[in-house]
Design an enzyme around this catalytic site. Structure first.
Site, PDB file in Angstrom:
ATOM      1  N   ASP A 123       0.830  -1.199   0.000  1.00 40.24           N
ATOM      2  CA  ASP A 123       0.000   0.000   0.000  1.00 40.24           C
ATOM      3  C   ASP A 123       0.867   1.253   0.000  1.00 40.24           C
ATOM      4  O   ASP A 123       0.475   2.280   0.530  1.00 40.24           O
ATOM      5  CB  ASP A 123      -0.917  -0.010   1.244  1.00 40.24           C
ATOM      6  CG  ASP A 123      -2.138   0.869   1.054  1.00 40.24           C
ATOM      7  OD1 ASP A 123      -2.428   1.265  -0.089  1.00 40.24           O
ATOM      8  OD2 ASP A 123      -2.786   1.194   2.061  1.00 40.24           O
ATOM      9  N   CYS A 202     -17.141   7.143  -0.923  1.00 43.83           N
ATOM     10  CA  CYS A 202     -16.723   6.119   0.052  1.00 43.83           C
ATOM     11  C   CYS A 202     -16.358   6.741   1.403  1.00 43.83           C
ATOM     12  O   CYS A 202     -15.592   7.704   1.486  1.00 43.83           O
ATOM     13  CB  CYS A 202     -15.538   5.334  -0.522  1.00 43.83           C
ATOM     14  SG  CYS A 202     -14.956   4.058   0.592  1.00 43.83           S
TER      15      CYS A 202
HETATM   16  C1  B12 Z   1      -6.818   4.413  -3.560  1.00 44.42           C
HETATM   17  C2  B12 Z   1      -7.148   3.301  -2.594  1.00 44.42           C
HETATM   18  C3  B12 Z   1      -8.339   3.436  -1.871  1.00 44.42           C
HETATM   19  C4  B12 Z   1      -9.393   4.513  -2.186  1.00 44.42           C
HETATM   20  C5  B12 Z   1     -10.176   4.045  -3.434  1.00 44.42           C
HETATM   21  C6  B12 Z   1     -10.790   2.632  -3.260  1.00 44.42           C
HETATM   22  C7  B12 Z   1     -10.828   1.786  -4.496  1.00 44.42           C
HETATM   23  N1  B12 Z   1     -11.600   0.732  -4.393  1.00 44.42           N
HETATM   24  O1  B12 Z   1     -10.169   2.004  -5.504  1.00 44.42           O
HETATM   25  C8  B12 Z   1     -10.184   4.567  -0.858  1.00 44.42           C
HETATM   26  C9  B12 Z   1      -9.581   5.626   0.057  1.00 44.42           C
HETATM   27  C10 B12 Z   1     -11.663   4.856  -1.001  1.00 44.42           C
HETATM   28  C11 B12 Z   1      -9.876   3.168  -0.291  1.00 44.42           C
HETATM   29  C12 B12 Z   1     -10.702   2.514   0.612  1.00 44.42           C
HETATM   30  C13 B12 Z   1     -10.429   1.266   1.126  1.00 44.42           C
HETATM   31  N2  B12 Z   1      -9.283   0.564   0.991  1.00 44.42           N
HETATM   32 CO1  B12 Z   1      -7.846   1.045  -0.250  1.00 44.42          CO
HETATM   33  N3  B12 Z   1      -6.492   1.265  -1.535  1.00 44.42           N
HETATM   34  C14 B12 Z   1      -6.307   2.172  -2.450  1.00 44.42           C
HETATM   35  C15 B12 Z   1      -5.034   1.841  -3.259  1.00 44.42           C
HETATM   36  C16 B12 Z   1      -3.891   2.722  -2.753  1.00 44.42           C
HETATM   37  C17 B12 Z   1      -5.197   2.012  -4.776  1.00 44.42           C
HETATM   38  C18 B12 Z   1      -6.503   1.435  -5.343  1.00 44.42           C
HETATM   39  C19 B12 Z   1      -6.784   1.880  -6.760  1.00 44.42           C
HETATM   40  O2  B12 Z   1      -5.886   2.102  -7.524  1.00 44.42           O
HETATM   41  N4  B12 Z   1      -8.060   2.021  -7.109  1.00 44.42           N
HETATM   42  C20 B12 Z   1      -8.515   2.321  -8.431  1.00 44.42           C
HETATM   43  C21 B12 Z   1      -9.016   1.044  -9.074  1.00 44.42           C
HETATM   44  C22 B12 Z   1      -9.716   1.236 -10.399  1.00 44.42           C
HETATM   45  O3  B12 Z   1      -7.816   0.347  -9.237  1.00 44.42           O
HETATM   46  P1  B12 Z   1      -7.635  -1.221  -9.126  1.00 44.42           P
HETATM   47  O4  B12 Z   1      -8.813  -1.859  -8.527  1.00 44.42           O
HETATM   48  O5  B12 Z   1      -6.286  -1.570  -8.650  1.00 44.42           O
HETATM   49  O6  B12 Z   1      -7.706  -1.408 -10.691  1.00 44.42           O
HETATM   50  C23 B12 Z   1      -7.378  -2.547 -11.316  1.00 44.42           C
HETATM   51  C24 B12 Z   1      -8.502  -3.523 -11.264  1.00 44.42           C
HETATM   52  O7  B12 Z   1      -9.755  -2.892 -11.412  1.00 44.42           O
HETATM   53  C25 B12 Z   1      -8.139  -4.300 -12.479  1.00 44.42           C
HETATM   54  N5  B12 Z   1      -9.089  -5.319 -12.787  1.00 44.42           N
HETATM   55  C26 B12 Z   1     -10.046  -5.798 -11.974  1.00 44.42           C
HETATM   56  N6  B12 Z   1     -10.595  -6.834 -12.513  1.00 44.42           N
HETATM   57  C27 B12 Z   1     -10.000  -7.044 -13.683  1.00 44.42           C
HETATM   58  C28 B12 Z   1     -10.196  -8.035 -14.621  1.00 44.42           C
HETATM   59  C29 B12 Z   1      -9.442  -8.021 -15.770  1.00 44.42           C
HETATM   60  C30 B12 Z   1      -9.644  -9.107 -16.733  1.00 44.42           C
HETATM   61  C31 B12 Z   1      -8.503  -6.985 -15.989  1.00 44.42           C
HETATM   62  C32 B12 Z   1      -7.724  -6.944 -17.213  1.00 44.42           C
HETATM   63  C33 B12 Z   1      -8.311  -6.002 -15.008  1.00 44.42           C
HETATM   64  C34 B12 Z   1      -9.061  -6.065 -13.871  1.00 44.42           C
HETATM   65  O8  B12 Z   1      -7.760  -3.355 -13.421  1.00 44.42           O
HETATM   66  C35 B12 Z   1      -7.248  -2.205 -12.764  1.00 44.42           C
HETATM   67  C36 B12 Z   1      -5.870  -1.857 -13.205  1.00 44.42           C
HETATM   68  O9  B12 Z   1      -4.905  -2.657 -12.647  1.00 44.42           O
HETATM   69  C37 B12 Z   1      -4.823   0.320  -2.897  1.00 44.42           C
HETATM   70  C38 B12 Z   1      -3.357  -0.153  -2.868  1.00 44.42           C
HETATM   71  C39 B12 Z   1      -2.799  -0.378  -4.260  1.00 44.42           C
HETATM   72  N7  B12 Z   1      -1.645   0.209  -4.541  1.00 44.42           N
HETATM   73  O10 B12 Z   1      -3.406  -1.030  -5.082  1.00 44.42           O
HETATM   74  C40 B12 Z   1      -5.482   0.211  -1.496  1.00 44.42           C
HETATM   75  C41 B12 Z   1      -6.220  -1.080  -1.145  1.00 44.42           C
HETATM   76  C42 B12 Z   1      -7.069  -1.477  -2.325  1.00 44.42           C
HETATM   77  N8  B12 Z   1      -7.117  -0.676  -0.062  1.00 44.42           N
HETATM   78  C43 B12 Z   1      -7.313  -1.580   0.817  1.00 44.42           C
HETATM   79  C44 B12 Z   1      -8.260  -1.478   1.879  1.00 44.42           C
HETATM   80  C45 B12 Z   1      -8.130  -2.495   3.016  1.00 44.42           C
HETATM   81  C46 B12 Z   1      -9.252  -0.488   1.867  1.00 44.42           C
HETATM   82  C47 B12 Z   1     -10.477  -0.391   2.794  1.00 44.42           C
HETATM   83  C48 B12 Z   1     -11.119  -1.736   3.133  1.00 44.42           C
HETATM   84  C49 B12 Z   1     -10.051   0.351   4.112  1.00 44.42           C
HETATM   85  C50 B12 Z   1     -11.164   0.569   5.127  1.00 44.42           C
HETATM   86  N9  B12 Z   1     -11.579  -0.463   5.864  1.00 44.42           N
HETATM   87  O11 B12 Z   1     -11.629   1.659   5.296  1.00 44.42           O
HETATM   88  C51 B12 Z   1     -11.427   0.507   1.955  1.00 44.42           C
HETATM   89  C52 B12 Z   1     -12.354  -0.318   1.044  1.00 44.42           C
HETATM   90  C53 B12 Z   1     -13.208   0.470   0.119  1.00 44.42           C
HETATM   91  C54 B12 Z   1     -13.537  -0.315  -1.162  1.00 44.42           C
HETATM   92  N10 B12 Z   1     -14.669  -1.009  -1.184  1.00 44.42           N
HETATM   93  O12 B12 Z   1     -12.741  -0.313  -2.097  1.00 44.42           O
HETATM   94  C55 B12 Z   1      -6.490  -2.843   0.536  1.00 44.42           C
HETATM   95  C56 B12 Z   1      -7.411  -3.962   0.003  1.00 44.42           C
HETATM   96  C57 B12 Z   1      -7.066  -5.378   0.456  1.00 44.42           C
HETATM   97  C58 B12 Z   1      -7.926  -6.391  -0.283  1.00 44.42           C
HETATM   98  N11 B12 Z   1      -8.323  -7.467   0.387  1.00 44.42           N
HETATM   99  O13 B12 Z   1      -8.239  -6.225  -1.430  1.00 44.42           O
HETATM  100  C59 B12 Z   1      -5.434  -2.286  -0.516  1.00 44.42           C
HETATM  101  C60 B12 Z   1      -5.011  -3.297  -1.574  1.00 44.42           C
HETATM  102  C61 B12 Z   1      -4.220  -1.821   0.316  1.00 44.42           C
HETATM  103  C62 B12 Z   1      -3.327  -2.992   0.756  1.00 44.42           C
HETATM  104  N12 B12 Z   1      -2.115  -3.087   0.251  1.00 44.42           N
HETATM  105  O14 B12 Z   1      -3.706  -3.826   1.556  1.00 44.42           O
HETATM  106  N13 B12 Z   1      -8.738   2.655  -0.825  1.00 44.42           N
HETATM  107  S1  SF4 Z   2     -18.545   3.494   2.056  1.00 43.77           S
HETATM  108 FE1  SF4 Z   2     -19.290   1.760   0.877  1.00 43.77          FE
HETATM  109  S2  SF4 Z   2     -17.600   1.194  -0.510  1.00 43.77           S
HETATM  110 FE2  SF4 Z   2     -16.740   2.537   1.063  1.00 43.77          FE
HETATM  111  S3  SF4 Z   2     -15.939   1.080   2.567  1.00 43.77           S
HETATM  112 FE3  SF4 Z   2     -18.024   1.670   3.242  1.00 43.77          FE
HETATM  113  S4  SF4 Z   2     -19.386   0.125   2.387  1.00 43.77           S
HETATM  114 FE4  SF4 Z   2     -17.400  -0.090   1.334  1.00 43.77          FE
END
Ligand code: B12
Ligand code: SF4
Ligand code: SF4
Length: 305
Positions: A123, A202
């Site tokens: 992260d 969120c």
């Molecule tokens: C920014 C961020 C947030 C933001 C945005 C949340 C979000 N969902 O994107 C905020 C502040 C809201 C947040 C909240 C939380 N977060 Co956060 N967050 C991040 C962070 C730093 C980046 C995420 C990101 O880039 N999001 C944008 C989306 C679009 O990106 P992505 O999902 O990675 O995108 C890829 C997938 O969608 C993928 N994809 C998905 N399916 C498929 C299928 C195919 C075929 C293909 C090609 C691609 C694909 O393609 C994208 C490009 O790679 C990550 C750490 C990291 N470096 O990844 C932690 C991370 C996701 N967070 C984490 C956690 C724990 C949380 C919370 C639970 C914390 C809490 N309890 O309050 C909440 C959960 C909210 C939720 N439901 O998502 C953990 C998740 C652990 C897990 N089991 O997955 C992470 C991984 C941190 C860690 N290292 O542990 N977070």
């Molecule tokens: S606001 Fe919604 S998406 Fe964000 S952590 Fe809570 S339940 Fe999950």
């Protein structure tokens, strides 16, 4: 390279990681991240925009990278403060960045013995951690956009090691969400749709990331005593209700004196007391002033339930 793979798995287990998987660093990531950014779902987290070129091309983060090793580390499954104003499970104990960094450095040293060059993050870096975790076969990406494992659900941290070693890769797992939509339906702010989370809605964003002093009324209404982060979409997931034998590191459990403190006591903490209680906590990320903001302005004590 099989020997290096075995060595990293063995060392990871000794260090307390619950699973290890390997993905190809050039696995096509698609355009979901850039579409998410274009739609403005990252709110004011501008660093996510800046990281886009690095996220899309891991070779820009580590030249010569071949594999991304993904690891899971369990965090508590219970909310120790449920009765007193909740703090997200991942943030109840010590700061995971500090806890996991030396463990990842150990794994880096192990891989160096096989001639690898590495960069490690948890992260903390420009890597699509959930994407690579899914590609590495550790679980699937649920409708709440988090990684879900058949054993252990989603309550885990993800860590990654970019390596130049050509380790054997693991196969992705099928998605087992089926017809379930519980997380989407339970989200108090309707932040989830099409497997993505809109940070602008969120509660994790509003309580941890934003520097704004006020939140829109619908966000304030939805907070209902949540002081730091939000776990609602994970609490309702059937995969998190299953019993798991996986051990939680005691460093990640909340100290009893914080768990038992009322929200009012927390709001009135002196600077010295705050420093003492939260010295090693991830809650420090938001700072004492912002925790007070979450308590008073965002989520008035009287609305606690
Ligand atoms: C920014 C961020 C947030 C933001 C945005 C949340 C979000 N969902 O994107 C905020 C502040 C809201 C947040 C909240 C939380 N977060 Co956060 N967050 C991040 C962070 C730093 C980046 C995420 C990101 O880039 N999001 C944008 C989306 C679009 O990106 P992505 O999902 O990675 O995108 C890829 C997938 O969608 C993928 N994809 C998905 N399916 C498929 C299928 C195919 C075929 C293909 C090609 C691609 C694909 O393609 C994208 C490009 O790679 C990550 C750490 C990291 N470096 O990844 C932690 C991370 C996701 N967070 C984490 C956690 C724990 C949380 C919370 C639970 C914390 C809490 N309890 O309050 C909440 C959960 C909210 C939720 N439901 O998502 C953990 C998740 C652990 C897990 N089991 O997955 C992470 C991984 C941190 C860690 N290292 O542990 N977070
Ligand atoms: S606001 Fe919604 S998406 Fe964000 S952590 Fe809570 S339940 Fe999950
Ligand atoms: S609550 Fe249902 S839809 Fe959401 S991640 Fe869990 S299984 Fe998938």
């Amino acid at each position: 390279m099989k020997a290096a793979r075995q060595a990293v798995s063995y060392a990871a287990e000794q260090l307390g990681f619950s699973a290890v998987g390997v993905a190809a660093a050039d696995a096509p990531q698609g355009d979901s991240l850039s579409r998410w950014l274009q739609a403005g779902c990252h709110a004011d987290m501008d660093w996510l925009e800046r990281h886009l070129p690095l996220r899309q091309e891991p070779a820009k983060v580590l030249p010569g990278v071949r594999r991304v090793i993904m690891l899971t580390y369990e965090y508590p499954r219970q909310d120790a403060r449920r009765a007193t104003g909740s703090v997200a499970r991942y943030a109840q104990g010590e700061d995971y960045h500090k806890l996991l960094a030396p463990k990842l450095a150990d794994l880096d040293e192990t891989l160096q013995m096989y001639g690898g060059r590495q960069r490690c993050f948890s992260d903390s870096g420009p890597v699509s951690e959930r994407f690579f975790a899914a590609m590495a076969g550790l679980g699937w990406i649920g409708r709440h956009s988090l990684l879900v494992r058949p054993l252990g659900g989603s309550f885990c941290f993800l860590s990654c090691i970019l390596t130049t070693l050509e380790l054997p890769v693991d196969q992705p797992m099928a998605n087992h969400c089926g017809s379930c939509h519980r997380c989407e339906k339970a989200c108090p702010t309707h932040a989830l749709s099409h497997g993505q989370c809109d940070a602008r809605r969120c509660l994790a964003y509003w309580t941890i990331e934003t520097r704004q002093e006020t939140a829109p009324p619908e966000i304030q209404e939805a907070l209902r005593g949540r002081l730091y982060g939000c776990d609602v979409c994970q609490e309702v997931c059937p995969w998190n209700r299953k019993e798991t034998p996986r051990r939680v590191d005691p460093h990640l459990l909340m100290p009893a004196r914080v768990a038992g403190m009322t929200t009012e006591e927390m709001a009135d903490l002196s600077w010295e007391k705050w420093e003492e209680l939260f010295a090693n906590s991830p809650v420090r990320r938001t700072g004492a002033e912002h925790l007070r903001r979450n308590i008073h302005a965002f989520s008035p004590v009287t609305s606690e339930s």
